[in-house]
Design an enzyme around this catalytic site. Structure first.
Site, mmCIF file in Angstrom:
data_model
loop_
_atom_site.group_PDB
_atom_site.id
_atom_site.type_symbol
_atom_site.label_atom_id
_atom_site.label_comp_id
_atom_site.label_asym_id
_atom_site.label_seq_id
_atom_site.Cartn_x
_atom_site.Cartn_y
_atom_site.Cartn_z
ATOM 1 N N LYS A 35 0.835 -1.214 0.000
ATOM 2 C CA LYS A 35 0.000 0.000 0.000
ATOM 3 C C LYS A 35 0.857 1.246 0.000
ATOM 4 C CE LYS A 35 0.874 1.292 4.421
ATOM 5 N NZ LYS A 35 1.646 2.505 4.777
ATOM 6 N N ASP A 48 -2.173 -1.760 10.043
ATOM 7 C CA ASP A 48 -2.289 -1.809 8.582
ATOM 8 C C ASP A 48 -2.769 -3.171 8.060
ATOM 9 O OD1 ASP A 48 -1.268 0.759 8.476
ATOM 10 O OD2 ASP A 48 0.767 0.123 7.949
HETATM 11 O O1 C5P Z 1 -0.099 -1.098 14.611
HETATM 12 P P1 C5P Z 1 1.335 -1.344 14.346
HETATM 13 O O2 C5P Z 1 1.917 -2.427 15.207
HETATM 14 O O3 C5P Z 1 1.656 -1.567 12.893
HETATM 15 O O4 C5P Z 1 2.074 -0.004 14.744
HETATM 16 C C1 C5P Z 1 3.489 0.050 14.880
HETATM 17 C C2 C5P Z 1 3.848 1.289 15.671
HETATM 18 O O5 C5P Z 1 3.564 2.453 14.896
HETATM 19 C C3 C5P Z 1 3.086 1.494 16.947
HETATM 20 O O6 C5P Z 1 3.693 0.813 18.015
HETATM 21 C C4 C5P Z 1 3.153 2.990 17.137
HETATM 22 O O7 C5P Z 1 4.407 3.381 17.636
HETATM 23 C C5 C5P Z 1 3.079 3.500 15.719
HETATM 24 N N1 C5P Z 1 1.694 3.840 15.302
HETATM 25 C C6 C5P Z 1 1.091 4.962 15.845
HETATM 26 N N2 C5P Z 1 -0.184 5.291 15.443
HETATM 27 C C7 C5P Z 1 -0.842 4.558 14.524
HETATM 28 C C8 C5P Z 1 -0.230 3.414 13.951
HETATM 29 C C9 C5P Z 1 1.050 3.087 14.373
HETATM 30 O O8 C5P Z 1 1.673 5.655 16.673
HETATM 31 N N3 C5P Z 1 -2.055 4.929 14.133
#
Ligand code: C5P
Length: 308
Positions: free
Chosen positions: A14, A141
């Site tokens: 993406k 994601d």
């Molecule tokens: O959800 P995911 O594990 O992919 O997110 C990885 C990191 O990215 C989170 O731990 C956070 O630090 C950051 N993040 C965030 N806000 C979001 C998505 C991700 O701060 N909406």
């Protein structure tokens, strides 16, 4: 013999054509209004019955992908198995083509593919809403990688609304040397904001979808989409990787009608008005020495799907 077979799922990368980032929430995540756009760069995940949960990875960047239980695709298989009281006894093979740690959700894509593949292999029959629920537990994601197409992502990115799109768009991606850590890029965004008005939810206006960008997508209007591309994480990615400014400038000078850092970077995305211009932009980027590799593709494309 259904348990003797393998299942292969193809899953797209993406780019966020809009990534509006709200203030840091109490749980550490950031509220988003993001427009996910699935593009035709794919990983393939093949699951085969095995004694235990194992992972292998093939592709140029394979050495940078964990081949153990910490791999997000392995976590996805374990999560689906646990939900159905099964042992996650599969071998996962990931054929990697999506840039690793590149801001194109490659790891999330592999997790989505593993959910779909294991669901098919085990006959667990999860409905789409059940898969989406599991996906959201794995990462912000992951639900979009199941869905594909173009969708508005709210919450931390996991709450999806499919969006209408009036045509295909031509993209060029400049793959950088090395990745960027998503948490580090969000933390840099917070740091920059803290120097000004502040980085909390009370300090940053709530993120909203840009009507001009939604109209450009609906109308299939590449010039309007190019003008509306926006990524609030871009200043942070550029601060952590200043060399990306030269990459972005190179694509713009070569005729891209819009450019931005993809997600948390460091991959840079360029929108071209047609296939010929995409080739010109890609050639200029390849010749410039400002990136490690160049990919040309179109989108939107569908989400994770069984191909074999
Ligand atoms: O959800 P995911 O594990 O992919 O997110 C990885 C990191 O990215 C989170 O731990 C956070 O630090 C950051 N993040 C965030 N806000 C979001 C998505 C991700 O701060 N909406």
């Amino acid at each position: 013999m259904p348990f003797e077979r393998s299942v292969t799922v193809r899953v797209p990368a993406k780019v966020n054509v809009q990534l509006a980032v709200g203030g840091r929430r109490a749980d550490g995540y950031h509220g988003l209004a993001t427009v996910f756009f699935a593009v035709g760069l794919y990983d393939e995940v093949t699951v085969t019955p095995a004694e235990a949960l194992t992972v292998t990875v093939a592709g140029t960047d394979a050495a940078h992908v964990p081949a153990d239980g910490s791999n997000l695709a392995a976590k996805a298989a374990a999560l689906l198995a646990a939900r159905h009281g099964l042992a996650p006894a599969v071998h996962l093979h990931i054929a990697k083509n999506i840039p690793v740690a590149g801001g194109m959700a490659g790891g999330s894509a592999d997790a989505a593919a593993a959910l779909v593949a294991c669901d098919a292999l085990w006959g667990t029959g999860e409905p789409p809403a059940g898969l989406a629920h599991l996906a959201a537990q794995l990462g912000s994601d992951v639900p979009f990688a199941l869905l594909g197409g173009v969708a508005l992502g709210e919450g931390r990115g996991e709450l999806l609304t499919p969006l209408p799109v009036g045509g295909a768009f031509h993209w060029v991606f400049a793959v950088a040397d090395g990745g960027l850590s998503t948490p580090a890029v969000y933390a840099e965004c917070d740091r920059q904001r803290a120097l000004g008005a502040g980085s909390g939810e009370a300090d940053v206006p709530p993120p909203t979808a840009d009507p001009a960008l939604l109209a450009a997508l609906r109308d299939g209007d590449a010039a309007a989409l190019g003008a509306a591309l926006r990524n609030d994480l871009q200043p942070a990615a550029l601060a952590l990787r200043p060399a990306l400014a030269a990459t972005l400038a190179t694509g713009g000078d070569a005729g891209a009608i819009g450019s931005l850092v993809s997600g948390s970077g460091p991959t840079c995305a360029f929108l071209a008005k047609d296939a010929e211009t995409a080739r010109t932009v890609a050639d200029a980027l390849a010749a410039s020495g400002t990136c490690r590799g160049v990919r040309i593709t179109e989108g939107p494309v569908p989400g994770a799907a069984v191909v074999g």
